[in-house]
Design a protein around this motif. Structure first.
Motif, mmCIF file in Angstrom:
data_model
loop_
_atom_site.group_PDB
_atom_site.id
_atom_site.type_symbol
_atom_site.label_atom_id
_atom_site.label_comp_id
_atom_site.label_asym_id
_atom_site.label_seq_id
_atom_site.Cartn_x
_atom_site.Cartn_y
_atom_site.Cartn_z
ATOM 1 N N LEU A 67 21.617 -42.429 67.829
ATOM 2 C CA LEU A 67 21.644 -40.966 67.870
ATOM 3 C C LEU A 67 22.349 -40.448 66.633
ATOM 4 O O LEU A 67 23.525 -40.727 66.409
ATOM 5 N N SER A 68 21.609 -39.701 65.797
ATOM 6 C CA SER A 68 22.189 -39.166 64.570
ATOM 7 C C SER A 68 21.373 -37.961 64.129
ATOM 8 O O SER A 68 20.201 -38.089 63.792
ATOM 9 N N ARG A 69 21.996 -36.809 64.135
ATOM 10 C CA ARG A 69 21.304 -35.551 63.872
ATOM 11 C C ARG A 69 21.421 -35.142 62.409
ATOM 12 O O ARG A 69 22.465 -35.313 61.779
ATOM 13 N N TYR A 70 20.352 -34.567 61.883
ATOM 14 C CA TYR A 70 20.405 -33.855 60.609
ATOM 15 C C TYR A 70 20.658 -32.384 60.922
ATOM 16 O O TYR A 70 19.958 -31.790 61.750
ATOM 17 N N THR A 71 21.634 -31.773 60.264
ATOM 18 C CA THR A 71 21.958 -30.366 60.481
ATOM 19 C C THR A 71 21.527 -29.545 59.269
ATOM 20 O O THR A 71 22.057 -29.736 58.169
ATOM 21 N N PRO A 72 20.574 -28.638 59.438
ATOM 22 C CA PRO A 72 20.139 -27.815 58.303
ATOM 23 C C PRO A 72 21.177 -26.756 57.954
ATOM 24 O O PRO A 72 22.048 -26.430 58.779
ATOM 25 N N PRO A 73 21.136 -26.192 56.768
ATOM 26 C CA PRO A 73 22.064 -25.123 56.398
ATOM 27 C C PRO A 73 21.993 -23.965 57.398
ATOM 28 O O PRO A 73 20.913 -23.573 57.834
ATOM 29 N N GLY A 74 23.175 -23.469 57.784
ATOM 30 C CA GLY A 74 23.239 -22.351 58.710
ATOM 31 C C GLY A 74 23.397 -22.745 60.164
ATOM 32 O O GLY A 74 23.707 -21.899 61.007
ATOM 33 N N SER A 75 23.186 -24.020 60.512
ATOM 34 C CA SER A 75 23.342 -24.465 61.891
ATOM 35 C C SER A 75 24.811 -24.693 62.217
ATOM 36 O O SER A 75 25.567 -25.228 61.397
ATOM 37 N N ALA A 76 25.214 -24.302 63.423
ATOM 38 C CA ALA A 76 26.593 -24.504 63.863
ATOM 39 C C ALA A 76 26.801 -25.871 64.499
ATOM 40 O O ALA A 76 27.938 -26.259 64.787
ATOM 41 N N LEU A 77 25.730 -26.624 64.702
ATOM 42 C CA LEU A 77 25.838 -27.926 65.353
ATOM 43 C C LEU A 77 26.388 -28.976 64.392
ATOM 44 O O LEU A 77 26.093 -28.947 63.192
ATOM 45 N N PRO A 78 27.193 -29.918 64.900
ATOM 46 C CA PRO A 78 27.640 -31.014 64.041
ATOM 47 C C PRO A 78 26.481 -31.933 63.703
ATOM 48 O O PRO A 78 25.551 -32.106 64.502
ATOM 49 N N GLY A 79 26.512 -32.508 62.523
ATOM 50 C CA GLY A 79 25.445 -33.417 62.116
ATOM 51 C C GLY A 79 25.545 -33.730 60.639
ATOM 52 O O GLY A 79 26.444 -33.253 59.933
ATOM 53 N N TRP A 80 24.615 -34.552 60.158
ATOM 54 C CA TRP A 80 24.631 -34.989 58.776
ATOM 55 C C TRP A 80 23.835 -34.027 57.900
ATOM 56 O O TRP A 80 22.910 -33.365 58.368
ATOM 57 N N HIS A 81 24.185 -33.970 56.605
ATOM 58 C CA HIS A 81 23.592 -32.985 55.704
ATOM 59 C C HIS A 81 22.352 -33.485 54.977
ATOM 60 O O HIS A 81 21.786 -32.772 54.153
ATOM 61 N N HIS A 167 16.645 -33.431 69.931
ATOM 62 C CA HIS A 167 17.894 -33.483 70.687
ATOM 63 C C HIS A 167 18.286 -32.033 70.942
ATOM 64 O O HIS A 167 17.514 -31.267 71.496
ATOM 65 N N PHE A 168 19.462 -31.616 70.534
ATOM 66 C CA PHE A 168 19.869 -30.217 70.657
ATOM 67 C C PHE A 168 19.554 -29.468 69.366
ATOM 68 O O PHE A 168 19.679 -30.018 68.271
ATOM 69 N N GLY A 169 19.168 -28.209 69.498
ATOM 70 C CA GLY A 169 19.013 -27.342 68.337
ATOM 71 C C GLY A 169 17.787 -27.648 67.506
ATOM 72 O O GLY A 169 16.837 -28.298 67.953
ATOM 73 N N PRO A 170 17.785 -27.181 66.241
ATOM 74 C CA PRO A 170 16.634 -27.412 65.364
ATOM 75 C C PRO A 170 16.509 -28.888 65.022
ATOM 76 O O PRO A 170 17.493 -29.624 64.989
ATOM 77 N N GLY A 171 15.278 -29.324 64.804
ATOM 78 C CA GLY A 171 15.048 -30.723 64.454
ATOM 79 C C GLY A 171 13.965 -30.835 63.410
ATOM 80 O O GLY A 171 13.082 -29.973 63.314
ATOM 81 N N ARG A 172 13.993 -31.906 62.626
ATOM 82 C CA ARG A 172 12.995 -32.095 61.581
ATOM 83 C C ARG A 172 11.614 -32.362 62.174
ATOM 84 O O ARG A 172 10.592 -32.052 61.558
ATOM 85 N N TYR A 173 11.569 -32.961 63.362
ATOM 86 C CA TYR A 173 10.301 -33.314 63.988
ATOM 87 C C TYR A 173 9.947 -32.409 65.164
ATOM 88 O O TYR A 173 8.771 -32.264 65.496
ATOM 89 N N ALA A 174 10.979 -31.807 65.779
ATOM 90 C CA ALA A 174 10.745 -30.903 66.903
ATOM 91 C C ALA A 174 12.035 -30.161 67.221
ATOM 92 O O ALA A 174 13.122 -30.743 67.131
ATOM 93 N N PRO A 175 11.932 -28.883 67.597
ATOM 94 C CA PRO A 175 13.117 -28.196 68.109
ATOM 95 C C PRO A 175 13.492 -28.772 69.474
ATOM 96 O O PRO A 175 12.632 -29.322 70.177
ATOM 97 N N GLY A 176 14.762 -28.658 69.829
ATOM 98 C CA GLY A 176 15.227 -29.283 71.057
ATOM 99 C C GLY A 176 15.856 -28.318 72.034
ATOM 100 O O GLY A 176 15.528 -27.132 72.075
ATOM 101 N N THR A 177 16.776 -28.836 72.822
ATOM 102 C CA THR A 177 17.444 -28.061 73.864
ATOM 103 C C THR A 177 18.066 -26.788 73.299
ATOM 104 O O THR A 177 18.658 -26.806 72.224
ATOM 105 N N LYS A 178 17.921 -25.700 74.045
ATOM 106 C CA LYS A 178 18.399 -24.359 73.701
ATOM 107 C C LYS A 178 17.592 -23.716 72.570
ATOM 108 O O LYS A 178 18.045 -22.758 71.949
ATOM 109 N N MET A 179 16.405 -24.262 72.317
ATOM 110 C CA MET A 179 15.505 -23.705 71.306
ATOM 111 C C MET A 179 14.149 -23.401 71.946
ATOM 112 O O MET A 179 13.880 -23.779 73.086
#
Length: 361
Positions: A67-81, A167-179
């Motif tokens: 489990l490892s999320r990419y976080t796009p600019p502007g997202s409040a979720l923790p993750g990698w840049h 997973h949660f929030g925006p995703g590179r392949y699909a938006p997730g929970t709460k989206m």
């Protein structure tokens, strides 16, 4: 009651080991003591999962995640840049699983022959359960870390056998929970490539639109590793009755999860207390009952606990101290009218039937 073999289809073991710095080969009380003065995460000192407790609970086979999320600019979720950083974290998690294999604590299961050998070992009462390795099937929760589609093949080569797009929030392949919203173009391409490898698609965390798209596009095996019922907990994270019907038609199995906010709509994470709201292990049976009424049988429900998935005892049923307490479901289900055959279905039979059908090809 004599303990029965349990399969848990969703545990974030490597995340806990690498990012929470938990030595999961050690006893649970020792792990908790190590964290008694730590305040960086709300579940410090409250973990419920480690390898000794899994063996104590006869949970001999798990679906274990990367489990490892990419976080796009502007997202409040923790993750990698960057996706490359996210990929690197999944490789650290993979290295931890391999280290557990090296010391004999775990063994990876990737095909039917390995599955049968592992089951024979865990059904051998002459060997104490604490001396048996924990079997794990590798799953990727959220596809952000796949830098491009070619990385799917790299992951398959090292044993990846199940994958969730989001997973949660925006995703590179699909938006997730709460989206809201559909799969991305990359997500559609990934699903088509997954078809060639027969990887299990995990629909957990998809948006409603993404769920429908995924079932339309993907031709391979599908499960919902850790999902409860929206009729009982009316949030986007849970499955609607129509989604449940579609999953049943595809032969899917739905793993019930033990995060309190997915069991009782009154529960607010980091605020509510399981004891005050009387959130117990039995609450999950209400969700299972609902799915069984739709299906007409017990062949589509199982366990996908998600225990220690960024929460501990503060957000778990109050009558559960460790994952070994999953064995309590034998008595709980019997009291609710489930037969021994039903209980065996939920504990392991449904996941095994699904795997045998999916991997037969």
């Amino acid at each position: 009651m004599t303990p029965s073999l349990i399969i848990d289809a969703h545990l974030d073991l490597a995340m806990n080991a690498i990012e929470w710095n938990r030595d999961l080969s050690r006893p649970l009380q020792e792990i908790r003591m190590r964290e008694m003065h730590m305040q960086d995460k709300p579940d410090r000192g409250r973990g419920t999962v480690c390898i000794p407790e899994l063996k104590k609970g006869k949970i001999g086979l798990v679906v274990a995640t990367q489990l490892s999320r990419y976080t796009p600019p502007g997202s409040a979720l923790p993750g990698w840049h960057s996706p490359q950083q996210a990929w690197a974290m999944t490789q650290a998690q993979l290295a931890w699983y391999k280290e557990m294999e090296a010391i004999g604590e775990m063994v990876q299961i990737t095909n039917l022959n390995q599955l049968d050998q592992h089951l024979a070992l865990w059904n051998d009462d002459q060997i104490p359960d604490e001396n048996k390795p924990l079997g794990y099937i590798l799953s990727l929760e959220g596809a952000d870390s796949l830098v491009d589609i070619s990385y799917l093949h790299k992951a398959y080569e090292y044993g990846l056998r199940a994958l969730g797009l989001s997973h949660f929030g925006p995703g590179r392949y699909a938006p997730g929970t709460k989206m809201e919203g559909p799969l991305t173009a990359l997500g559609v391409e990934l699903l088509r490539e997954m078809n060639s490898l027969n990887i299990i698609l995990d629909v957990t965390h998809l948006t409603d639109e993404g769920f429908t798209q995924a079932l339309d596009i993907y031709e391979g095996p599908i499960w919902a590793s850790h999902h409860n019922v929206r009729e009982i907990v009316p949030t986007q994270r849970q499955l609607t009755d129509e989604q449940i019907k579609l999953l049943i038609e595809r032969g899917a199995v739905i793993g019930g999860m033990l995060d309190c906010w997915a069991m009782d709509i009154r529960f607010i994470d980091t605020v509510s207390d399981p004891w005050q709201l009387n959130v117990r292990l039995e609450n999950l049976v209400d969700h299972w009952d609902h799915i069984c009424q739709i299906a007409g049988n017990t062949e589509h429900i199982a366990i996908g606990s998600d225990l220690d998935g960024i929460f501990g005892t503060e957000q778990s049923p109050w009558d559960m101290d460790s994952i070994a307490d999953l064995q309590k479901y034998q008595g709980i289900l019997a009291q609710r009218g489930y037969t021994q055959k039903d209980i065996n279905n939920i504990f392991h039979g449904n996941w095994l039937r699904f795997l045998r059908k999916s991997w037969k090809a």
